[in-house]
Design a protein around this motif. Structure first.
Motif, PDB file in Angstrom:
ATOM      1  N   GLN B 197      -8.268  -3.056  -8.788  1.00 28.52           N
ATOM      2  CA  GLN B 197      -9.227  -2.040  -8.347  1.00 28.52           C
ATOM      3  C   GLN B 197     -10.326  -2.702  -7.504  1.00 28.52           C
ATOM      4  OE1 GLN B 197     -10.484   0.995 -11.258  1.00 28.52           O
ATOM      5  NE2 GLN B 197     -12.564   0.503 -10.660  1.00 28.52           N
ATOM      6  N   PRO B 198     -10.509  -2.263  -6.267  1.00 26.72           N
ATOM      7  CA  PRO B 198     -11.501  -2.916  -5.402  1.00 26.72           C
ATOM      8  C   PRO B 198     -12.930  -2.457  -5.739  1.00 26.72           C
ATOM      9  CG  PRO B 198     -10.425  -1.135  -4.226  1.00 26.72           C
ATOM     10  CD  PRO B 198      -9.783  -1.184  -5.587  1.00 26.72           C
ATOM     11  N   PRO B 199     -13.905  -3.300  -5.409  1.00 27.07           N
ATOM     12  CA  PRO B 199     -15.302  -2.873  -5.605  1.00 27.07           C
ATOM     13  C   PRO B 199     -15.648  -1.742  -4.637  1.00 27.07           C
ATOM     14  CG  PRO B 199     -15.206  -4.974  -4.430  1.00 27.07           C
ATOM     15  CD  PRO B 199     -13.795  -4.634  -4.824  1.00 27.07           C
ATOM     16  N   THR B 200     -16.584  -0.885  -5.040  1.00 25.89           N
ATOM     17  CA  THR B 200     -17.032   0.205  -4.171  1.00 25.89           C
ATOM     18  C   THR B 200     -18.557   0.189  -4.148  1.00 25.89           C
ATOM     19  OG1 THR B 200     -17.000   1.777  -6.001  1.00 25.89           O
ATOM     20  CG2 THR B 200     -14.985   1.598  -4.702  1.00 25.89           C
ATOM     21  N   THR B 201     -19.127   0.455  -2.994  1.00 32.56           N
ATOM     22  CA  THR B 201     -20.543   0.161  -2.784  1.00 32.56           C
ATOM     23  C   THR B 201     -21.486   0.866  -3.755  1.00 32.56           C
ATOM     24  OG1 THR B 201     -20.250  -0.423  -0.470  1.00 32.56           O
ATOM     25  CG2 THR B 201     -22.439   0.305  -1.115  1.00 32.56           C
ATOM     26  N   TRP B 202     -21.372   2.189  -3.883  1.00 27.94           N
ATOM     27  CA  TRP B 202     -22.337   2.879  -4.745  1.00 27.94           C
ATOM     28  C   TRP B 202     -22.153   2.492  -6.205  1.00 27.94           C
ATOM     29  CZ3 TRP B 202     -26.825   4.739  -3.647  1.00 27.94           C
ATOM     30  CH2 TRP B 202     -27.071   5.146  -2.325  1.00 27.94           C
ATOM     31  N   ASN B 203     -20.924   2.156  -6.569  1.00 32.33           N
ATOM     32  CA  ASN B 203     -20.694   1.676  -7.926  1.00 32.33           C
ATOM     33  C   ASN B 203     -21.370   0.325  -8.142  1.00 32.33           C
ATOM     34  OD1 ASN B 203     -18.441  -0.057  -9.721  1.00 32.33           O
ATOM     35  ND2 ASN B 203     -19.061   1.930 -10.557  1.00 32.33           N
ATOM     36  N   LEU B 204     -21.378  -0.526  -7.119  1.00 31.36           N
ATOM     37  CA  LEU B 204     -22.050  -1.821  -7.233  1.00 31.36           C
ATOM     38  C   LEU B 204     -23.557  -1.629  -7.394  1.00 31.36           C
ATOM     39  CD1 LEU B 204     -20.222  -3.836  -4.402  1.00 31.36           C
ATOM     40  CD2 LEU B 204     -19.966  -4.157  -6.871  1.00 31.36           C
ATOM     41  N   ILE B 205     -24.085  -0.599  -6.750  1.00 31.12           N
ATOM     42  CA  ILE B 205     -25.531  -0.370  -6.785  1.00 31.12           C
ATOM     43  C   ILE B 205     -25.963   0.239  -8.116  1.00 31.12           C
ATOM     44  CG2 ILE B 205     -27.379   1.025  -5.759  1.00 31.12           C
ATOM     45  CD1 ILE B 205     -25.853   0.658  -3.082  1.00 31.12           C
ATOM     46  N   ALA B 206     -25.210   1.216  -8.598  1.00 31.92           N
ATOM     47  CA  ALA B 206     -25.583   1.887  -9.857  1.00 31.92           C
ATOM     48  C   ALA B 206     -24.303   2.359 -10.549  1.00 31.92           C
ATOM     49  CB  ALA B 206     -26.513   3.060  -9.575  1.00 31.92           C
ATOM     50  N   TYR B 210     -22.428   6.161 -10.373  1.00 36.78           N
ATOM     51  CA  TYR B 210     -21.324   6.369  -9.441  1.00 36.78           C
ATOM     52  C   TYR B 210     -20.112   5.578  -9.891  1.00 36.78           C
ATOM     53  CZ  TYR B 210     -25.554   7.648  -7.021  1.00 36.78           C
ATOM     54  OH  TYR B 210     -26.768   8.201  -6.719  1.00 36.78           O
ATOM     55  N   GLY B 211     -19.079   6.285 -10.350  1.00 38.35           N
ATOM     56  CA  GLY B 211     -17.877   5.618 -10.830  1.00 38.35           C
ATOM     57  C   GLY B 211     -16.909   5.346  -9.699  1.00 38.35           C
ATOM     58  N   PHE B 212     -15.820   4.650 -10.027  1.00 35.72           N
ATOM     59  CA  PHE B 212     -14.795   4.376  -9.019  1.00 35.72           C
ATOM     60  C   PHE B 212     -14.144   5.676  -8.563  1.00 35.72           C
ATOM     61  CE2 PHE B 212     -10.300   3.686  -7.947  1.00 35.72           C
ATOM     62  CZ  PHE B 212     -10.435   2.828  -6.871  1.00 35.72           C
ATOM     63  N   TYR B 213     -13.881   6.574  -9.504  1.00 31.13           N
ATOM     64  CA  TYR B 213     -13.151   7.797  -9.134  1.00 31.13           C
ATOM     65  C   TYR B 213     -14.030   8.780  -8.380  1.00 31.13           C
ATOM     66  CZ  TYR B 213      -9.164   6.061 -11.626  1.00 31.13           C
ATOM     67  OH  TYR B 213      -8.102   5.288 -11.983  1.00 31.13           O
ATOM     68  N   SER B 214     -15.193   9.090  -8.951  1.00 26.50           N
ATOM     69  CA  SER B 214     -16.119  10.017  -8.297  1.00 26.50           C
ATOM     70  C   SER B 214     -15.443  11.296  -7.828  1.00 26.50           C
ATOM     71  CB  SER B 214     -16.842   9.321  -7.136  1.00 26.50           C
ATOM     72  OG  SER B 214     -17.731   8.363  -7.648  1.00 26.50           O
ATOM     73  N   ASN B 215     -14.570  11.835  -8.690  1.00 30.48           N
ATOM     74  CA  ASN B 215     -13.995  13.141  -8.401  1.00 30.48           C
ATOM     75  C   ASN B 215     -15.051  14.215  -8.602  1.00 30.48           C
ATOM     76  OD1 ASN B 215     -11.312  12.202  -7.955  1.00 30.48           O
ATOM     77  ND2 ASN B 215     -11.062  11.975 -10.174  1.00 30.48           N
TER      78      ASN B 215
END
Lengths: 200, 267
Positions: B197-206, B210-215
């Motif tokens: 699973q790759p890192p995602t920017t908003w998840n890195l910030i908070a 903000y989760g990986f899925y963000s459905n």
């Protein structure tokens, strides 16, 4: 006569009441612009945020009056009540915009906001603390409460301003400079009171 | 912007299309500033031609492909999608593009590939928001491979009959209509197939917000606001809030991707 003395001389001749009239004009103008769709793609947020920001600026202005007198001998105290009441008026406008246009009186959502979301809770506390101040911003209240009690009560401002600024800081998705500056200035002005008291 | 030749598609939604004027002036694209009007004001500095996309990782046809290369084998179609921002506002946008799966099939993912990672251009001299920012640029996003292969997931190169304006993510961007808008990464320069699973920017910030899925999910609130309803942009001051739909109204197409998953923990 120095500049400062001249300024204080002018202050003596200019009464405070026009502040109320001039002060509400920006709100009326902004609301008109929002209704006529001149505030961009999201007029609601523009209106809501601008009213809140003006409220915060006016609140900070009320805290500036004392240090201006102490440090620069500029005496604007006769305008403080008007500025404070205007701050309340803008905060009320900000709150009503949130309740009416943003949340559209959707009470279940509002209740969840007010009980669950820290930045909303902080904003609500800040507003509620302003209510007794607005109600007692008149000479009759000063007489009835006595100047000492009245002054104690109005020290609630020292809580209102930092909380209002914190409300602004916390609603952003990231840490942003502008709201943090308001918080910094607010804390500085409140801190000044305590520093002054210790010296006294 | 240049008008595009497009075919209509079956993808459409009830409800009015957001006025173009709103969709191209009200943007989140922090590379050009954090205010909603900043991207419009600043994105004109972005050079989008020439443009190439590096496709690599666990694929058999890795390489760097020019925009023309990418577009020559696809048919651009117009798809009208709901677009739901995590900030609880929404639009209905006529995108122009093609399914991401077409591009991925050409890249030919290897059997070990499980995720797709995306990266936005990093060019501070043209993207003022990238200068002196604590934001971890370049902006990165990711999808699970099956999400990426879903026909709804598209690469857009245009909107409203024209090429994408810079502030909307020119020259090509992702559009994942059942996820919050920030998943739909803009101005893509790199696509990498990975097994993790790759890192995602908003998840890195908070990561609590903000989760990986963000459905899009009306039942799972953002910690600081409700996601149960949304404000349509472009309807003026008195526009009515509308209820937010599960998976932004695309449950029939995508709910099966998440069967058996707890969407509260996998938010």
């Amino acid at each position: 006569m120095t500049q400062t003395q001249r300024l204080n001389q002018v202050v003596k001749t200019v009464s405070a009441w026009p502040i109320y009239i001039v002060g509400v004009l920006p709100a009326a103008w902004l609301f008109y612009q929002a209704v006529s769709n001149n505030l961009g793609a999201d007029p609601l947020k523009a209106l809501e945020h601008q009213l809140g920001e003006w409220a915060l600026q006016l609140l900070i202005a009320t805290l500036l009056i004392t240090p201006l007198r102490d440090l620069f001998k500029i005496n604007l105290i006769k305008y403080r009540r008007a500025i404070g009441l205007l701050a309340f008026f803008y905060a009320l406008g900000h709150l009503l915009t949130y309740l009416w246009l943003d949340q559209q009186w959707w009470w279940s959502a509002i209740w969840k906001d007010i009980t669950k979301r820290p930045y909303i809770i902080i904003g609500v506390i800040s507003f509620l603390a302003m209510v007794p101040l607005a109600i007692t911003s008149n000479n009759l209240s000063i007489r009835k409460l006595g100047p000492l009690t009245w002054r104690k009560l109005h020290q609630l401002t020292y809580i209102v301003v930092p909380l209002a600024a914190l409300h602004f800081v916390l609603l952003k998705k990231t840490w942003q400079l502008e709201p943090i500056l308001y918080l910094g200035v607010g804390l500085l002005l409140v801190g000044y009171r305590f520093w002054r008291k210790r010296l006294a | 912007a240049k008008p595009l030749d497009v075919v209509k598609s079956e993808y459409t939604v009830d409800g009015e299309i957001t006025p173009r004027d709103a969709a191209v002036t009200y943007n989140n694209f922090y590379e050009f500033g954090t205010g909603k009007g900043d991207p419009l004001a600043n994105a004109h500095t972005l050079t989008t031609d020439p443009w190439s996309v590096e496709i690599g990782g666990l694929v058999n046809n890795a390489g760097t492909f020019g925009l023309d290369d990418i577009l020559k084998d696809v048919t651009l179609e117009e798809r009208i999608y709901r677009f739901r921002c995590v900030e609880a506002w929404s639009m209905v946008v006529p995108w122009i593009g093609f399914s991401l799966s077409e591009l991925l099939k050409k890249a030919d993912p290897q059997s070990g590939a499980k995720y797709v990672a995306f990266e936005t251009l990093y060019r501070p001299e043209e993207m003022p928001g990238q200068k002196n920012s604590r934001f971890p640029y370049p902006y990165v996003e990711g999808l699970r491979l099956d999400e990426a292969m879903n026909p709804l997931t598209m690469i857009a190169t245009g909107m409203y009959g024209e090429e994408l304006p810079n502030q909307n993510g020119a020259p090509l961007r992702l559009v994942v209509p059942w996820k919050y808008g920030f998943k739909s990464i803009k101005s893509i320069v790199k696509i990498t197939l990975t097994d993790e699973q790759p890192p995602t920017t908003w998840n890195l910030i908070a990561d609590n917000e903000y989760g990986f899925y963000s459905n899009v999910n009306p039942e799972v609130d953002h910690p600081r606001w409700s996601q149960a309803s949304e404000r349509p942009i472009g309807g003026g001051l008195f526009a009515k809030r509308i209820p937010t739909l599960m998976f932004n109204g695309y449950a029939d197409e995508v709910a099966s991707l998440y069967s058996g998953m707890d969407l509260r923990t996998n938010f």
